[in-house]
Design a protein around this motif. Structure first.
Motif, PDB file in Angstrom:
ATOM      1  N   GLY A  24       0.791  -1.228   0.000  1.00 48.67           N
ATOM      2  CA  GLY A  24       0.000   0.000   0.000  1.00 48.67           C
ATOM      3  C   GLY A  24       0.819   1.271   0.000  1.00 48.67           C
ATOM      4  N   LEU A  25       2.118   1.164   0.212  1.00 52.10           N
ATOM      5  CA  LEU A  25       2.969   2.358   0.136  1.00 52.10           C
ATOM      6  C   LEU A  25       3.234   2.641  -1.337  1.00 52.10           C
ATOM      7  CD1 LEU A  25       5.672   2.011   2.942  1.00 52.10           C
ATOM      8  CD2 LEU A  25       4.098   3.909   2.616  1.00 52.10           C
ATOM      9  N   PRO A  34       7.737  11.034   6.224  1.00 55.59           N
ATOM     10  CA  PRO A  34       6.399  11.129   6.808  1.00 55.59           C
ATOM     11  C   PRO A  34       6.288  12.195   7.892  1.00 55.59           C
ATOM     12  CG  PRO A  34       7.543   9.251   7.701  1.00 55.59           C
ATOM     13  CD  PRO A  34       8.436   9.826   6.639  1.00 55.59           C
ATOM     14  N   ALA A  35       7.423  12.640   8.410  1.00 52.96           N
ATOM     15  CA  ALA A  35       7.453  13.687   9.439  1.00 52.96           C
ATOM     16  C   ALA A  35       8.874  14.240   9.479  1.00 52.96           C
ATOM     17  CB  ALA A  35       7.061  13.122  10.804  1.00 52.96           C
ATOM     18  N   SER A  36       9.020  15.390  10.043  1.00 53.90           N
ATOM     19  CA  SER A  36      10.344  15.999  10.152  1.00 53.90           C
ATOM     20  C   SER A  36      11.286  15.086  10.933  1.00 53.90           C
ATOM     21  CB  SER A  36      10.219  17.347  10.869  1.00 53.90           C
ATOM     22  OG  SER A  36      11.491  17.921  11.022  1.00 53.90           O
ATOM     23  N   GLY A  37      12.457  14.862  10.378  1.00 48.96           N
ATOM     24  CA  GLY A  37      13.454  14.038  11.057  1.00 48.96           C
ATOM     25  C   GLY A  37      13.252  12.544  10.932  1.00 48.96           C
ATOM     26  N   VAL A  38      12.223  12.112  10.190  1.00 56.26           N
ATOM     27  CA  VAL A  38      11.949  10.690  10.009  1.00 56.26           C
ATOM     28  C   VAL A  38      12.375  10.303   8.600  1.00 56.26           C
ATOM     29  CG1 VAL A  38      10.156   8.910   9.979  1.00 56.26           C
ATOM     30  CG2 VAL A  38      10.020  10.787  11.632  1.00 56.26           C
ATOM     31  N   ASN A  39      13.123   9.212   8.487  1.00 56.92           N
ATOM     32  CA  ASN A  39      13.576   8.754   7.183  1.00 56.92           C
ATOM     33  C   ASN A  39      12.404   8.307   6.322  1.00 56.92           C
ATOM     34  OD1 ASN A  39      16.256   9.092   7.990  1.00 56.92           O
ATOM     35  ND2 ASN A  39      16.415   6.998   8.715  1.00 56.92           N
ATOM     36  N   GLN A 142      10.501   0.180  11.412  1.00 60.42           N
ATOM     37  CA  GLN A 142      10.269   1.607  11.195  1.00 60.42           C
ATOM     38  C   GLN A 142       9.316   1.838  10.021  1.00 60.42           C
ATOM     39  OE1 GLN A 142      14.336   3.017  10.722  1.00 60.42           O
ATOM     40  NE2 GLN A 142      14.117   4.216  12.597  1.00 60.42           N
ATOM     41  N   ILE A 143       9.392   0.967   9.030  1.00 61.22           N
ATOM     42  CA  ILE A 143       8.506   1.129   7.879  1.00 61.22           C
ATOM     43  C   ILE A 143       7.051   0.965   8.313  1.00 61.22           C
ATOM     44  CG2 ILE A 143       7.878   0.216   5.597  1.00 61.22           C
ATOM     45  CD1 ILE A 143      10.879  -0.373   5.204  1.00 61.22           C
ATOM     46  N   GLY A 144       6.806   0.137   9.311  1.00 67.57           N
ATOM     47  CA  GLY A 144       5.463   0.032   9.872  1.00 67.57           C
ATOM     48  C   GLY A 144       5.001   1.344  10.486  1.00 67.57           C
ATOM     49  N   VAL A 145       5.906   2.048  11.134  1.00 65.86           N
ATOM     50  CA  VAL A 145       5.572   3.361  11.703  1.00 65.86           C
ATOM     51  C   VAL A 145       5.376   4.378  10.584  1.00 65.86           C
ATOM     52  CG1 VAL A 145       6.412   5.231  13.183  1.00 65.86           C
ATOM     53  CG2 VAL A 145       6.777   2.851  13.859  1.00 65.86           C
ATOM     54  N   LEU A 149       2.252   6.946   9.881  1.00 68.46           N
ATOM     55  CA  LEU A 149       2.434   8.400   9.760  1.00 68.46           C
ATOM     56  C   LEU A 149       1.889   8.916   8.428  1.00 68.46           C
ATOM     57  CD1 LEU A 149       6.002   8.785  11.300  1.00 68.46           C
ATOM     58  CD2 LEU A 149       3.838   9.596  12.280  1.00 68.46           C
ATOM     59  N   HIS A 150       1.863   8.057   7.420  1.00 65.27           N
ATOM     60  CA  HIS A 150       1.285   8.439   6.118  1.00 65.27           C
ATOM     61  C   HIS A 150      -0.220   8.179   6.063  1.00 65.27           C
ATOM     62  CE1 HIS A 150       4.766   9.729   3.946  1.00 65.27           C
ATOM     63  NE2 HIS A 150       5.390   8.575   4.001  1.00 65.27           N
TER      64      HIS A 150
END
Length: 156
Positions: A24-25, A34-39, A142-145, A149-150
């Motif tokens: 789905g990505l 997805p957010a500031s400072g997030v890869n 992290q990809i789950g997070v 975030l998206h």
């Protein structure tokens, strides 16, 4: 169980983890932080693919030379952008599986002194591999997070 087979199963399971977390990505979402400072998800997949390539070499396996993996995805890197499109990054990660399998099943000395790249200290090969496996799991999680975030639902 023979240790090479144990580690092979562990790393092979991460193919499924990435498949689930990446579902789905879209390419656009994967490329975007997805957010500031997030890869970005794309950068994370590039980072773990580059790490898998280093693991294969550490284990004595052969990996085609491609300096782009080190240039774009080194520890402490920018977190964005990726050097390949999302679909190609996913394919590159999957392509490491056969090389990693062969290298893991070919290890003769699991106690061989090996430098842990994270701490610069010599440890037994299997101890370094255990750290790098944890590193991969951490980033794939992290990809789950990133999904959430998206605005996408959790996958696991």
């Amino acid at each position: 169980m023979e240790r090479g087979k144990l580690w092979r199963g562990a790393f092979a399971g991460n193919l499924r983890l990435l498949e689930l977390n990446s579902a789905g990505l879209t390419a656009e979402l994967a490329d975007r932080r997805p957010a500031s400072g997030v890869n970005s998800a794309a950068w994370i997949v590039g980072h773990v693919t580059g790490t898998r390539r280093r693991i294969v070499r550490m284990l004595g396996g052969a990996v085609p030379e491609d300096p782009a993996w080190e240039q774009h995805y080194a520890r402490g890197g920018p977190g964005h952008p990726a050097h390949l499109p999302w679909a190609d990054l996913l394919a590159a990660f999957a392509a490491t599986d056969a090389m990693l399998k062969e290298a893991l099943l070919g290890v003769a000395d699991w106690d061989r002194p090996t430098v842990n790249p994270a701490i610069g200290t010599e440890q037994a090969l299997e101890q370094v591999l255990a750290f790098l496996y944890m590193h991969e799991c951490y980033h794939l999680g992290q990809i789950g997070v990133v999904r959430k975030l998206h605005g996408l639902p959790g996958a696991l």
